[in-house]
Design a protein around this motif. Structure first.
Motif, PDB file in Angstrom:
ATOM      1  N   TRP A 104      32.433  53.448  35.607  1.00 48.57           N
ATOM      2  CA  TRP A 104      31.173  53.732  36.300  1.00 48.57           C
ATOM      3  C   TRP A 104      31.227  55.073  37.014  1.00 48.57           C
ATOM      4  O   TRP A 104      30.236  55.795  37.056  1.00 48.57           O
ATOM      5  N   TRP A 157      32.828  57.793  36.105  1.00 47.66           N
ATOM      6  CA  TRP A 157      32.670  58.875  35.134  1.00 47.66           C
ATOM      7  C   TRP A 157      31.268  58.905  34.551  1.00 47.66           C
ATOM      8  O   TRP A 157      30.758  59.981  34.210  1.00 47.66           O
ATOM      9  N   ILE A 158      30.629  57.742  34.426  1.00 41.09           N
ATOM     10  CA  ILE A 158      29.234  57.717  33.976  1.00 41.09           C
ATOM     11  C   ILE A 158      28.338  58.400  34.994  1.00 41.09           C
ATOM     12  O   ILE A 158      27.464  59.202  34.645  1.00 41.09           O
ATOM     13  N   VAL A 192      26.068  61.825  34.485  1.00 46.07           N
ATOM     14  CA  VAL A 192      24.618  61.810  34.718  1.00 46.07           C
ATOM     15  C   VAL A 192      24.223  62.865  35.752  1.00 46.07           C
ATOM     16  O   VAL A 192      23.220  63.566  35.577  1.00 46.07           O
TER      17      VAL A 192
END
Length: 57
Positions: free
Chosen positions: A30, A32-33, A37
């Motif tokens: 999460w 790295w996501i 973004v």
């Protein structure tokens, strides 16, 4: 008489499960996501503004 103890444990369990993915730290998927973004959104915002053109005259 109504027993509210069961409802409290259900609400507490679901809220803890929702926060669980955010507690993994930098090694978490999460994290790295979110980084990807935010960087993508930053570049998209930069494309909205015109670039300066040098005048050699």
């Amino acid at each position: 008489m109504v027993n509210y103890a069961g409802a409290g444990t259900t609400v507490g369990g679901t809220s803890a499960a929702g926060v669980l993915p955010l507690t993994g730290g930098p090694g978490s998927v999460w994290f790295w996501i979110v980084v990807f973004v935010l960087i993508s959104a930053g570049f998209a915002v930069l494309r909205l503004f015109p670039r300066r053109i040098k005048d050699d005259a």
